[in-house]
Design a protein around this motif. Sequence first.
Motif, PDB file in Angstrom:
ATOM      1  N   LEU A 126       0.833  -1.209   0.000  1.00 11.38           N
ATOM      2  CA  LEU A 126       0.000   0.000   0.000  1.00 11.38           C
ATOM      3  C   LEU A 126       0.867   1.257   0.000  1.00 11.38           C
ATOM      4  O   LEU A 126       0.592   2.218  -0.730  1.00 11.38           O
ATOM      5  N   ALA A 127       1.915   1.267   0.834  1.00  7.68           N
ATOM      6  CA  ALA A 127       2.787   2.440   0.911  1.00  7.68           C
ATOM      7  C   ALA A 127       3.487   2.716  -0.416  1.00  7.68           C
ATOM      8  O   ALA A 127       3.843   3.871  -0.701  1.00  7.68           O
ATOM      9  N   ALA A 128       3.685   1.680  -1.229  1.00  8.44           N
ATOM     10  CA  ALA A 128       4.309   1.865  -2.539  1.00  8.44           C
ATOM     11  C   ALA A 128       3.336   2.482  -3.549  1.00  8.44           C
ATOM     12  O   ALA A 128       3.758   3.022  -4.572  1.00  8.44           O
ATOM     13  N   ILE A 129       2.044   2.393  -3.266  1.00  5.42           N
ATOM     14  CA  ILE A 129       1.029   2.947  -4.184  1.00  5.42           C
ATOM     15  C   ILE A 129       0.822   4.435  -3.938  1.00  5.42           C
ATOM     16  O   ILE A 129       0.759   5.241  -4.874  1.00  5.42           O
ATOM     17  N   ALA A 130       0.692   4.816  -2.657  1.00  5.41           N
ATOM     18  CA  ALA A 130       0.419   6.205  -2.292  1.00  5.41           C
ATOM     19  C   ALA A 130       0.746   6.379  -0.822  1.00  5.41           C
ATOM     20  O   ALA A 130       0.810   5.381  -0.072  1.00  5.41           O
ATOM     21  N   PRO A 131       0.951   7.618  -0.343  1.00 10.81           N
ATOM     22  CA  PRO A 131       1.146   7.830   1.092  1.00 10.81           C
ATOM     23  C   PRO A 131       0.008   7.193   1.891  1.00 10.81           C
ATOM     24  O   PRO A 131      -1.158   7.394   1.586  1.00 10.81           O
ATOM     25  N   THR A 132       0.375   6.383   2.883  1.00 14.61           N
ATOM     26  CA  THR A 132      -0.598   5.577   3.611  1.00 14.61           C
ATOM     27  C   THR A 132      -0.548   5.923   5.093  1.00 14.61           C
ATOM     28  O   THR A 132       0.538   5.974   5.694  1.00 14.61           O
ATOM     29  N   TYR A 133      -1.725   6.143   5.677  1.00 11.66           N
ATOM     30  CA  TYR A 133      -1.845   6.528   7.084  1.00 11.66           C
ATOM     31  C   TYR A 133      -2.755   5.536   7.801  1.00 11.66           C
ATOM     32  O   TYR A 133      -3.774   5.101   7.244  1.00 11.66           O
ATOM     33  N   TYR A 134      -2.401   5.226   9.039  1.00  9.33           N
ATOM     34  CA  TYR A 134      -3.104   4.190   9.798  1.00  9.33           C
ATOM     35  C   TYR A 134      -3.553   4.706  11.158  1.00  9.33           C
ATOM     36  O   TYR A 134      -2.822   5.451  11.829  1.00  9.33           O
ATOM     37  N   VAL A 135      -4.765   4.295  11.559  1.00 13.62           N
ATOM     38  CA  VAL A 135      -5.229   4.471  12.936  1.00 13.62           C
ATOM     39  C   VAL A 135      -5.739   3.124  13.440  1.00 13.62           C
ATOM     40  O   VAL A 135      -6.160   2.266  12.668  1.00 13.62           O
ATOM     41  N   THR A 136      -5.697   2.947  14.750  1.00 14.02           N
ATOM     42  CA  THR A 136      -6.087   1.665  15.336  1.00 14.02           C
ATOM     43  C   THR A 136      -7.600   1.478  15.323  1.00 14.02           C
ATOM     44  O   THR A 136      -8.376   2.422  15.279  1.00 14.02           O
ATOM     45  N   ALA A 159       2.540   5.597   7.776  1.00  9.16           N
ATOM     46  CA  ALA A 159       2.555   6.593   8.847  1.00  9.16           C
ATOM     47  C   ALA A 159       1.428   6.295   9.834  1.00  9.16           C
ATOM     48  O   ALA A 159       0.271   6.145   9.436  1.00  9.16           O
ATOM     49  N   VAL A 160       1.775   6.188  11.101  1.00  9.45           N
ATOM     50  CA  VAL A 160       0.804   5.916  12.155  1.00  9.45           C
ATOM     51  C   VAL A 160       0.407   7.235  12.808  1.00  9.45           C
ATOM     52  O   VAL A 160       1.266   8.012  13.240  1.00  9.45           O
ATOM     53  N   LEU A 161      -0.902   7.481  12.874  1.00 12.83           N
ATOM     54  CA  LEU A 161      -1.426   8.676  13.536  1.00 12.83           C
ATOM     55  C   LEU A 161      -2.086   8.243  14.838  1.00 12.83           C
ATOM     56  O   LEU A 161      -3.219   7.779  14.848  1.00 12.83           O
ATOM     57  N   SER A 162      -1.336   8.376  15.925  1.00 13.30           N
ATOM     58  CA  SER A 162      -1.814   7.963  17.243  1.00 13.30           C
ATOM     59  C   SER A 162      -2.201   9.211  18.021  1.00 13.30           C
ATOM     60  O   SER A 162      -1.387   9.809  18.718  1.00 13.30           O
ATOM     61  N   ASN A 163      -3.464   9.627  17.869  1.00 10.76           N
ATOM     62  CA  ASN A 163      -3.926  10.889  18.440  1.00 10.76           C
ATOM     63  C   ASN A 163      -2.979  12.022  18.046  1.00 10.76           C
ATOM     64  O   ASN A 163      -2.495  12.786  18.891  1.00 10.76           O
ATOM     65  N   ASP A 164      -2.748  12.118  16.766  1.00 16.65           N
ATOM     66  CA  ASP A 164      -1.849  13.128  16.236  1.00 16.65           C
ATOM     67  C   ASP A 164      -2.336  13.555  14.855  1.00 16.65           C
ATOM     68  O   ASP A 164      -3.321  13.004  14.339  1.00 16.65           O
TER      69      ASP A 164
END
Length: 298
Positions: A126-136, A159-164
């Motif tokens: 997925l990261a190779a396709i486009a910028p990828t962001y994750y939340v739990t 990129a993990v967005l943990s309350n950010d």
Amino acid sequence: MIDERAWQEWEEASPRRQRTRKKRRRGRALRRFLAAVLVLCALAGWFWWQQNGLSTETISVSGAPEGFRGYRIAVISDLHGKEFGEGNETLLSFVKGLKPDLIAMVGDLIHDPAQMAMVPPVAKGLAAIAPTYYVTGNHEWAAGVVRELEDLLESCGVAVLSNDYVTLTRGGSTLALLGAEDSNGYADQETVEELAQRARRREGKDTYLLLLSHRNNRYKEYARAKADLTLAGHAHGGLIRLPGTDGLIGPRREWMPDYTAGLYPLEYGQMVVSRGLGGQFPTFRLLNRPDVPLVVLQ
């Protein structure tokens, strides 16, 4: 008088007629059996397709900053460790075909520590396709793998967005991309409203807020936070979708849930909910194929 020759011919023909009738009966039985097998095979194929046949819908959302008009976001939700092809190659090819500018992974990537091995191929792909962001999601917390999983995702380019939040710039416009930790997380964690307030204090009160958050049923919180657009999942589309319903079974196994798929206006802002990709035994999907919605900002 009975013609003896005719009687003899009739007696000789009778066993042949009986054999012919038996053959016909066996033929009809065989045809009925084959028809039943074909129907069962067709039903099994249709059921398999309901669980594994990837689908998408393009959802246009108005109100975005001018520079982000036409911006394409693929939403990955509720994979639950499922693999579409080896290394999720079928899913990756499908997502690539959507030509996203950003990929939003909104939770429940896995629900069991044993599924960690499937994470690197799909995360790197997925990261190779486009910028990828994750939340739990709630299931990563229930499985006790959140911190290990987040570190693994970061090492794979997600990129993990943990309350950010991060700011994105395009065509001279800026928006804030917020990632809310699931409510199964720490009891004293920052709320969605506090996260949104922090972003607006730093970036300006008129900043467009694009929020990633797992749960569809927290929509009142998203409205109070004044998120302009929230991307969520969690409900699996109600599992079984009949015409005129939003699905039959909700995340808490409640009947006739709401806000399970598509675009919804909120008291403030809008929310797009993915029907998700996977599931957990013994639940299954009907009239509700695995879903990768494509959100296009307008």
